[in-house]
Design an enzyme around this catalytic site. Sequence first.
Site, PDB file in Angstrom:
ATOM      1  N   GLY A  36       0.789  -1.219   0.000  1.00 46.47           N
ATOM      2  CA  GLY A  36       0.000   0.000   0.000  1.00 46.47           C
ATOM      3  C   GLY A  36       0.824   1.273   0.000  1.00 46.47           C
ATOM      4  N   SER A 107       9.779  -6.845  -0.621  1.00 47.98           N
ATOM      5  CA  SER A 107      11.161  -7.266  -0.331  1.00 47.98           C
ATOM      6  C   SER A 107      11.620  -6.743   1.030  1.00 47.98           C
ATOM      7  CB  SER A 107      12.121  -6.823  -1.440  1.00 47.98           C
ATOM      8  OG  SER A 107      11.969  -5.464  -1.774  1.00 47.98           O
TER       9      SER A 107
END
Length: 201
Positions: A36, A107
């Site tokens: 988001g 990540s």
Amino acid sequence: MSNKHVVWHDHRITKEERAKLKYQKPCILWFTGLSGSGKSTIANAVEAKLHEMGKHTYLLDGDNIRHGLNKDLGFSDTDRVENIRRIGEVAKLFVDSGLIVLTAFISPFQSDRDSVRNLVEEGEFIEIFIDTPLKVCEQRDPKGLYKKARAGEIPHFTGISSPYEPPVKPEIYIKNDKIPLEICVERIIDYLQTNDYLNHG
């Protein structure tokens, strides 16, 4: 596990020759940040701008990759590491082809991002930290994932039940809270132009 019978095959055409034909310096634009945070939105807009400028690109997005290449992986820490390892290897191939490859992945672990950086040559990995406050990400919650994570329906959710390690020294830092998308894109394009990625031949 390595196979002693598998031997690397050198190409007649080099990465430099492919890049020269495209008049650009190949690299990985590695967008990292919370779910988001705006990674995919910004990466898409940057690719659109680069395409408009006549540059050769390809965008790898976290959700899309998990529909195919990484559909066998879950979201445990071990699977997250493998997810990024595979993406790194694919991104390296795109760099070798002379492309500017954009990757939009949470990540969460610094060591994984560093592993991808070490796959390519110096200057070919550009870490872009989209730093959006958790509160803002939760307010956006475009896929309803934070709500499910708070309810315990999604285990190992970054920022809630799984850690996110912010980049230590990203090449590009964007505090994506109250700035327009156009400004985010402009900062990234300016970096690429200033460092001769777009006028290389």
